[in-house]
Write an enzyme that holds these catalytic residues in place. Structure first.
Site, PDB file in Angstrom:
ATOM      1  CB  THR A 162     -56.125 -39.349 -53.746  1.00  0.00           C
ATOM      2  OG1 THR A 162     -54.970 -40.135 -54.041  1.00  0.00           O
ATOM      3  CG2 THR A 162     -56.674 -39.752 -52.389  1.00  0.00           C
ATOM      4  N   PRO A 169     -30.240 -25.036 -33.327  1.00  0.00           N
ATOM      5  CG  PRO A 169     -30.449 -26.385 -35.219  1.00  0.00           C
ATOM      6  CD  PRO A 169     -31.204 -25.404 -34.375  1.00  0.00           C
ATOM      7  NE  ARG A 170     -22.251 -24.655 -30.510  1.00  0.00           N
ATOM      8  CZ  ARG A 170     -21.097 -25.044 -29.988  1.00  0.00           C
ATOM      9  NH1 ARG A 170     -21.073 -26.011 -29.075  1.00  0.00           N
ATOM     10  NH2 ARG A 170     -19.964 -24.494 -30.383  1.00  0.00           N
ATOM     11  NE  ARG A 211     -37.665  -0.107 -20.135  1.00  0.00           N
ATOM     12  CZ  ARG A 211     -38.086  -0.016 -18.874  1.00  0.00           C
ATOM     13  NH1 ARG A 211     -37.426  -0.664 -17.917  1.00  0.00           N
ATOM     14  NH2 ARG A 211     -39.137   0.700 -18.555  1.00  0.00           N
ATOM     15  CG  HIS A 215     -38.124 -15.972 -27.918  1.00  0.00           C
ATOM     16  ND1 HIS A 215     -37.580 -16.247 -26.684  1.00  0.00           N
ATOM     17  CD2 HIS A 215     -39.193 -16.792 -28.032  1.00  0.00           C
ATOM     18  CE1 HIS A 215     -38.280 -17.198 -26.085  1.00  0.00           C
ATOM     19  NE2 HIS A 215     -39.261 -17.546 -26.900  1.00  0.00           N
ATOM     20  CD  GLU A 261     -38.069 -20.516 -24.645  1.00  0.00           C
ATOM     21  OE1 GLU A 261     -39.037 -19.765 -24.395  1.00  0.00           O
ATOM     22  OE2 GLU A 261     -36.963 -20.444 -24.060  1.00  0.00           O
ATOM     23  CD  GLU A 275     -51.632 -45.919 -50.008  1.00  0.00           C
ATOM     24  OE1 GLU A 275     -52.830 -45.693 -49.788  1.00  0.00           O
ATOM     25  OE2 GLU A 275     -50.965 -45.293 -50.852  1.00  0.00           O
ATOM     26  CB  VAL A 299     -39.427 -43.985 -56.701  1.00  0.00           C
ATOM     27  CG1 VAL A 299     -38.050 -44.510 -57.074  1.00  0.00           C
ATOM     28  CG2 VAL A 299     -40.099 -43.355 -57.908  1.00  0.00           C
TER      29      VAL A 299
END
EC number: 1.5.1.53
Length: 663
Positions: free
Chosen positions: A578, A80-81, A187, A141, A76, A479, A498
């Site tokens: 590939t 993040p703030r 609920r 949740h 769990e 590789e 790249v």
């Protein structure tokens, strides 16, 4: 240069660097190639379950694992703030989930504006990012005490649209100073009923159990009966509130079974990570910490390391007891967004099972409800998988088996948020330490690329572990060692690489450098190279290919605004670069070169020059001018050598182009 009035970047081809051999033989596997270098961390293990499957609902997976007597774990997290904390958070989730977490969940944090999908740090947005970018089944949740039924159904519809198929249905904490009669009074039982009424069995539903009874329940027995009502209404499994004694959970499970609750009951475990924090959490949860634990903590309460060590050892002891006696089928750890102690606990319990297989050359999202069948991707995003996921997030289906003859692959734009905030490198200072605080000339640019390939520290002693076109700070792929000398040669001669892969001719699927897929198979690759080069060099390169290698080598060259765009490939026909042959299976081709996808990649590839490098310097500086000149003047070129059984000619072709350009 364009911005500084100095000589143009293309004059870098004045002196051609040489190496002994540019030809590279097709790789056939580490057992047959005496020159292959294998790092110790690479294993020879391959996947036992390698092929994409239909999505298995979370509760079905939990029940299957229990039937198979396989113990497991889940984790769990809370959101993040701050926005700049999101990349680190996702990395942490991915690292922990790689240990074999069956699922992760995200709390409904009211301070995050949890239902706001336009807010990056909201619970809903973070849950979707965990699912998409970390590739692990994610449960969100969801609380309902603050909302009416229409609000909750809207939240569920949002979750469905984001691909989430698991909900932990909760009432939720009352806002401070609020009485229950001041809220909508709905609920968790109401939410569970709504989900089943509106969505049938689309969602897996978890619900909360309270081993000591909910603090606001009339009695422990009444709370047990309420839990049974939630299970009877459609909850598929139970995750408990935290507790401090194994006996508490054991009694709770016995009591649940006695009243007819048959659903899996998973203990929620919170390791003690700090003296003040556990006291605060216990107070919020209205739980009493056993006196003997407080007595143990008293002499070490000011020593954070000692408290954490105590908490870790006690957690391991309690979890081992519950797992060994069969009371708990698994462990659900409340991580508090920590990593170190969580990993230690899981390893000590024998639950940490680092996956050594590669289903495909890229990470397969086997637990993603939509992406689980995905089996083909363009090669261009090999080192920017989060970007690819972002740009294909709105697809309702993904290529399976083959890319097909595409007429218009609908890649979304890369938002400014993604470009600036969903990268792996922490900040501009980190990047400048790698790339150099001052770029005086094109030679400095080349040196960055060379240092990345060799992983040699730069002049300031810093390793270049990432380029603007890579997301993970892991350096080059294993590789790459097969062609690293040739790649260094390219960059020494102003050909800025790249992306690349060596040719492979039937390497075992268990090979540590290039292996992937089911054991007993064989892997193949065409040599591929993607690089930035001057317009003059690309013109000469195209002339040589069309004159000497019109069939063997496919090329595609493009500039920043597509005013130059030339290829000898069929416009709508992808090239498999590939593929693999495996026992009892069709041939798999997980990576392709595709002209239309390449044009979508071009926009991103050029943006990275500035967004992840040039813009870190003042616009009036020489450093900015050098990077801007490369961005403006260089073309992006891809090369494919179609003959994977012979020594690759790609680097020889580049040598010819350099030689002819020099004349």
């Amino acid at each position: 240069m364009t911005n500084t009035g100095e000589t143009k970047v293309i004059e870098s081809h004045g002196t051609i660097k040489k190496i002994d051999s540019l030809s590279t033989m097709p790789y056939c596997g580490v057992e047959t190639d005496e020159n292959a270098v294998v790092e110790e961390k690479i294993t020879l293990e391959s996947g036992k379950s390698w092929s994409p499957k239909h999505y298995e609902l979370l509760h079905e997976r939990i029940e299957r694992l229990i039937d198979e007597k396989q113990q497991f774990f889940s984790l769990e997290f809370f959101p993040p703030r701050f926005v700049n904390g999101v990349p680190n958070f996702l990395e942490r989730v991915e690292r922990l989930s790689e240990g074999g977490s069956v699922f992760v969940d995200m709390t409904w944090h009211m301070g995050s504006d949890p239902a706001n999908v336009d807010k990056v740090t909201s619970s809903s947005s973070i849950a979707a990012s965990m699912l998409d970018y970390c590739g692990v089944d994610t449960m969100l949740h969801m609380t309902c005490v603050q909302y009416n039924k229409a609000d909750t159904l809207k939240h569920l519809e949002q979750a469905k649209a984001m691909g989430l198929r698991s909900i932990l249905a909760l009432r939720g904490d009352l806002p401070p100073g609020t009485e229950l009669e001041d809220t909508h009074q709905f609920r968790a039982l109401d939410m569970i009923r709504w989900i089943r009424e509106e969505y049938g069995n689309y969602f897996s539903i978890g619900c909360a159990g309270y081993p000591l009874g909910h603090p606001q329940a009339p009695s422990y027995k009444a709370d047990l009966m309420y839990l049974k009502a939630k299970c009877d209404a459609g909850a598929n499994f139970v995750i408990t509130q935290l507790f401090f004694e194994a006996e508490t959970f054991e009694k709770f499970v016995r009591d649940c079974r006695e009243i007819g609750i048959t659903q899996p009951i998973i203990p929620g475990i919170m390791p003690i990570m700090g003296y003040e924090s556990i006291k605060r959490i216990a107070k919020l949860s209205q739980l009493e910490i056993p006196q003997h634990i407080l007595d143990d903590l008293e002499p070490i309460k000011h020593d954070d390391d000692a408290v954490q060590k105590y908490g870790t050892e006690r957690c391991i002891e309690m979890c081992r007891r519950l797992l060994d006696n069969g009371t708990a089928p698994s462990i659900h750890l409340y991580t508090m967004n920590r990593e170190g102690s969580i990993r230690e606990i899981l390893k000590s319990l024998g639950l940490w099972k680092l996956e050594g297989d590669r289903v495909f050359p890229w990470k397969n999202r086997s637990q993603h409800p939509i992406r689980c069948l995905e089996s083909v991707r363009p090669i261009y995003w090999s080192f920017r998988p989060r970007s690819y996921i972002t740009r294909t997030r709105d697809w309702d289906q993904f290529p399976n088996g083959r890319w097909g003859n595409s007429s218009s692959p609908a890649f979304g734009d890369v938002s400014s948020y993604y470009l600036s905030n969903l990268t792996t490198v922490r900040n501009a200072d980190d990047r400048l330490a790698m790339f150099g605080a001052n770029i005086e000339s094109f030679e400095d640019v080349k040196r960055v690329f060379i240092n990345y390939i060799t992983q040699a520290p730069n002049a300031d002693g810093v390793k270049v572990t990432v380029l603007p076109w890579t997301e993970a700070e892991t350096g080059v792929q294993p590789e790459t060692s097969l062609i690293s000398e040739q790649l260094v040669w390219c960059n020494e001669n102003g050909i800025l690489t790249v992306n690349s892969q060596p040719s492979v001719n039937g390497a075992p699927s268990t090979d540590p450098l290039v292996g992937w897929g089911k054991p007993g198979g064989y892997c193949y690759q065409k040599a591929y190279l993607e690089c930035f080069m001057t317009a003059e060099l690309s013109d000469k390169l195209i002339q040589i290919i069309e004159r000497e290698f019109p069939v063997r080598v496919n090329y595609h060259a493009i500039n920043k605004d597509s005013t130059f765009d030339k290829t000898n490939s069929e416009e709508t026909t992808p090239i498999a670069v590939t593929w693999g042959v495996f026992p009892g299976s069709e041939i798999a081709q997980p990576t392709v070169v595709d002209p239309l996808s390449f044009r979508a990649w071009r926009d991103e590839a050029y943006q990275m020059w500035m967004a992840q490098w040039g813009d870190f310097y003042p616009k009036e500086s020489k450093s900015y001018g050098v990077i801007k000149a490369v961005h403006d003047e260089f073309r992006l070129v891809t090369l494919v050598d179609n003959d994977f059984q012979k020594p690759s000619v790609l680097f020889d072709v580049l040598q010819k182009a350099l030689d002819e350009l020099k004349k």
